[in-house]
Design a protein around this motif. Structure first.
Motif, PDB file in Angstrom:
ATOM      1  N   LEU A  36      19.906 -35.648 -20.114  1.00 25.13           N
ATOM      2  CA  LEU A  36      19.229 -34.318 -20.269  1.00 25.13           C
ATOM      3  C   LEU A  36      20.004 -33.407 -21.065  1.00 25.13           C
ATOM      4  O   LEU A  36      19.612 -32.746 -22.082  1.00 25.13           O
ATOM      5  N   LEU A  37      21.303 -33.278 -20.884  1.00 18.86           N
ATOM      6  CA  LEU A  37      22.102 -32.537 -21.626  1.00 18.86           C
ATOM      7  C   LEU A  37      22.380 -33.114 -23.065  1.00 18.86           C
ATOM      8  O   LEU A  37      22.317 -32.100 -23.916  1.00 18.86           O
ATOM      9  N   TYR A  38      22.463 -34.159 -23.101  1.00 16.20           N
ATOM     10  CA  TYR A  38      22.673 -34.589 -24.725  1.00 16.20           C
ATOM     11  C   TYR A  38      21.275 -34.734 -25.446  1.00 16.20           C
ATOM     12  O   TYR A  38      21.124 -34.598 -26.723  1.00 16.20           O
ATOM     13  N   LEU A  39      19.946 -34.926 -24.861  1.00 15.20           N
ATOM     14  CA  LEU A  39      18.952 -34.765 -25.456  1.00 15.20           C
ATOM     15  C   LEU A  39      18.515 -33.177 -25.675  1.00 15.20           C
ATOM     16  O   LEU A  39      18.157 -32.738 -26.989  1.00 15.20           O
ATOM     17  N   ILE A  73      29.129 -41.772 -30.689  1.00 11.65           N
ATOM     18  CA  ILE A  73      28.156 -41.980 -29.498  1.00 11.65           C
ATOM     19  C   ILE A  73      28.552 -42.575 -28.571  1.00 11.65           C
ATOM     20  O   ILE A  73      28.058 -42.355 -27.271  1.00 11.65           O
ATOM     21  N   CYS A  74      29.045 -43.821 -28.377  1.00  8.57           N
ATOM     22  CA  CYS A  74      29.288 -44.545 -27.161  1.00  8.57           C
ATOM     23  C   CYS A  74      30.320 -43.951 -26.418  1.00  8.57           C
ATOM     24  O   CYS A  74      30.142 -43.897 -25.137  1.00  8.57           O
ATOM     25  N   PHE A  75      31.590 -43.370 -26.903  1.00  9.32           N
ATOM     26  CA  PHE A  75      32.634 -42.670 -26.282  1.00  9.32           C
ATOM     27  C   PHE A  75      32.027 -41.359 -25.669  1.00  9.32           C
ATOM     28  O   PHE A  75      32.231 -41.045 -24.613  1.00  9.32           O
ATOM     29  N   GLY A  76      31.972 -40.573 -26.806  1.00 10.87           N
ATOM     30  CA  GLY A  76      31.570 -39.172 -26.693  1.00 10.87           C
ATOM     31  C   GLY A  76      30.366 -38.645 -25.985  1.00 10.87           C
ATOM     32  O   GLY A  76      30.332 -37.838 -25.104  1.00 10.87           O
ATOM     33  N   GLY A  77      29.305 -39.468 -26.279  1.00  8.20           N
ATOM     34  CA  GLY A  77      27.926 -39.178 -25.954  1.00  8.20           C
ATOM     35  C   GLY A  77      27.474 -39.999 -24.732  1.00  8.20           C
ATOM     36  O   GLY A  77      26.571 -39.485 -23.771  1.00  8.20           O
ATOM     37  N   VAL A  78      27.891 -41.425 -24.554  1.00  9.19           N
ATOM     38  CA  VAL A  78      27.250 -41.998 -23.431  1.00  9.19           C
ATOM     39  C   VAL A  78      28.262 -42.097 -22.273  1.00  9.19           C
ATOM     40  O   VAL A  78      27.967 -41.476 -21.273  1.00  9.19           O
ATOM     41  N   ALA A  79      29.613 -42.370 -22.450  1.00 12.58           N
ATOM     42  CA  ALA A  79      30.536 -42.640 -21.372  1.00 12.58           C
ATOM     43  C   ALA A  79      31.013 -41.305 -20.990  1.00 12.58           C
ATOM     44  O   ALA A  79      31.262 -40.917 -19.817  1.00 12.58           O
ATOM     45  N   PHE A 179      23.268 -34.397 -33.626  1.00 13.42           N
ATOM     46  CA  PHE A 179      21.705 -34.777 -33.495  1.00 13.42           C
ATOM     47  C   PHE A 179      21.654 -36.216 -33.183  1.00 13.42           C
ATOM     48  O   PHE A 179      21.020 -36.706 -32.122  1.00 13.42           O
ATOM     49  N   TRP A 180      22.492 -37.202 -33.899  1.00  7.93           N
ATOM     50  CA  TRP A 180      22.207 -38.475 -33.716  1.00  7.93           C
ATOM     51  C   TRP A 180      22.905 -38.778 -32.250  1.00  7.93           C
ATOM     52  O   TRP A 180      22.434 -39.548 -31.375  1.00  7.93           O
ATOM     53  N   LYS A 181      24.188 -38.211 -31.934  1.00  9.63           N
ATOM     54  CA  LYS A 181      24.835 -38.398 -30.794  1.00  9.63           C
ATOM     55  C   LYS A 181      24.248 -38.128 -29.701  1.00  9.63           C
ATOM     56  O   LYS A 181      23.906 -38.956 -28.703  1.00  9.63           O
ATOM     57  N   GLY A 182      23.309 -37.048 -29.826  1.00 13.36           N
ATOM     58  CA  GLY A 182      22.504 -36.253 -28.698  1.00 13.36           C
ATOM     59  C   GLY A 182      21.170 -37.252 -28.285  1.00 13.36           C
ATOM     60  O   GLY A 182      20.986 -37.683 -27.244  1.00 13.36           O
ATOM     61  N   ALA A 183      20.372 -37.730 -29.574  1.00 15.68           N
ATOM     62  CA  ALA A 183      19.114 -38.229 -29.135  1.00 15.68           C
ATOM     63  C   ALA A 183      19.676 -39.866 -28.748  1.00 15.68           C
ATOM     64  O   ALA A 183      18.998 -40.253 -27.799  1.00 15.68           O
ATOM     65  N   ILE A 184      20.479 -40.446 -29.364  1.00 13.63           N
ATOM     66  CA  ILE A 184      20.844 -41.814 -28.858  1.00 13.63           C
ATOM     67  C   ILE A 184      21.544 -41.938 -27.442  1.00 13.63           C
ATOM     68  O   ILE A 184      21.150 -42.492 -26.557  1.00 13.63           O
ATOM     69  N   ALA A 185      22.651 -41.063 -27.559  1.00 15.22           N
ATOM     70  CA  ALA A 185      23.256 -41.144 -26.095  1.00 15.22           C
ATOM     71  C   ALA A 185      22.196 -40.711 -25.067  1.00 15.22           C
ATOM     72  O   ALA A 185      22.370 -41.084 -23.947  1.00 15.22           O
ATOM     73  N   GLY A 186      21.547 -39.359 -25.123  1.00 14.88           N
ATOM     74  CA  GLY A 186      20.606 -38.829 -24.211  1.00 14.88           C
ATOM     75  C   GLY A 186      19.589 -39.913 -23.773  1.00 14.88           C
ATOM     76  O   GLY A 186      19.372 -40.148 -22.555  1.00 14.88           O
TER      77      GLY A 186
END
Length: 342
Positions: A36-39, A73-79, A179-186
């Motif tokens: 939710l935070l990254y979306l 995205i993988c390191f900063g957005g997901v993990a 945007f891409w980091k938030g949308a994909i990682a979220g």
């Protein structure tokens, strides 16, 4: 100075997410809250992309920048956020806020070892001083479980990698990157959360997570990326190190804690360290190879001598442009045009 203020605002917004996130973890598990935070971050910057009609240009940034974006995205957005929230679940909000400066140590070490960032004597004094302030705060926080410490340290390492990768992405704007980091990682973390646990939360809880994401992640990340592209990831991260103090302050307001003498001393050390850090510009003769890229710039900075119709060199703008090879000397930080060692 404007880049320093931008980095400080980014830090304040992100620091607020720790005590608020602690409250939200009472209703949301870490994967769901991270999603939710990254979306929310993606939602926060989306209006800027619509206004500039830039949402579909990410495929044009080139393979190298695309790989950097995927890594961020993988390191900063997901993990990163998931690790932090698991640590926050096991430790007090003020303690975790204090430990967020472990991200600084990771950024500085990775910068010197892997990402061609230069830190002179003043720079290292600033790094040591900031880490020292963090150690004082952590010491004041008392005994925290080793597992919680390792989770926060792992999150800091992930964000350290993310910091350097995003600082090097020069084909898209900070808002696009966010945007891409938030949308994909979220989306990824929400899918994982649904697989782990059925989703059935009240709408106000979901809305709260999204709103915190808009400000503490969306606006904060965009501002940080812009600052990092102009100051370098390590120096921007030094300013961002003030985020834990904002988190501690809000923990005082929300939880009713008091500020101790040690915390006040740590704040003084941090301010002095930041002042010393920004004496760390260095001057030497260096060569710029031919470079074709896109980023926000102006024409009176000594590196952008191309012209446009009715050109105003003092106005910031963004477009693809080519730099001719040149050799010169001037005071500089490790920004997009100065990724050399000294």
């Amino acid at each position: 100075m404007q880049y320093i203020l931008i980095a400080l605002l980014s830090a304040v917004l992100f620091g607020a997410s720790t005590p608020i996130g602690k409250i939200l973890l009472d209703s949301l598990p870490p994967f769901q809250l991270a999603g939710l935070l990254y979306l929310g971050a993606a939602i926060g910057v989306f209006p800027f992309l619509i206004r500039r009609r830039t949402t579909r240009k990410v495929h044009r940034i080139g393979n190298r920048n695309l790989l950097r974006l995927i890594g961020a995205i993988c390191f900063g957005g997901v993990a990163g956020p998931v690790l932090l929230l698991f640590g926050l679940q096991k430790a007090p909000a003020a303690s975790v806020a204090m430990w967020l400066n472990l991200e600084l140590a990771a950024t500085a070490i990775l910068g010197c070892l892997l990402f061609r960032e230069y830190l002179g004597g003043y720079g290292w004094i600033g790094v040591i001083g900031t880490i020292g302030a963090s150690v004082m705060l952590s010491w004041h926080a008392g005994t925290i479980g080793l597992f919680a410490l390792l989770l926060v340290a792992a999150a800091g390492t992930c964000w350290g990698i993310d910091n350097h990768l995003t600082a090097l992405i020069d084909g898209i704007t900070p808002a696009q990157s966010t945007f891409w980091k938030g949308a994909i990682a979220g989306t990824t973390n929400l899918i994982i959360s649904v697989l782990l646990e059925p989703y059935g939360k009240a709408m106000w809880v979901v809305a709260s997570g999204l709103i915190v994401g808009v400000f503490s992640y969306g606006f904060s990340i965009s501002l940080y990326i812009f600052a990092a592209q102009n100051l370098g990831a390590t120096r921007s991260q030094m300013i961002f190190a003030s985020a834990p103090f904002c988190g501690v302050a809000l923990s005082v307001l929300l939880v009713g804690e008091t500020i101790s003498v040690i915390q006040a001393m740590a704040a003084v050390i941090l301010v002095i360290s930041l002042i010393v850090l920004f004496r760390g510009q260095h001057t030497h003769s260096h060569t710029h190879e031919r470079l074709h890229h896109k980023h926000r710039h102006r024409h009176d900075d000594g590196h952008h001598d191309h012209v446009h119709d009715e050109d105003d060199g003092a106005v910031y703008h963004s477009h693809w442009h080519t730099h001719a090879p040149t050799t010169h000397a001037h005071p500089h930080w490790p920004d997009l045009h100065h990724r050399h060692r000294h």
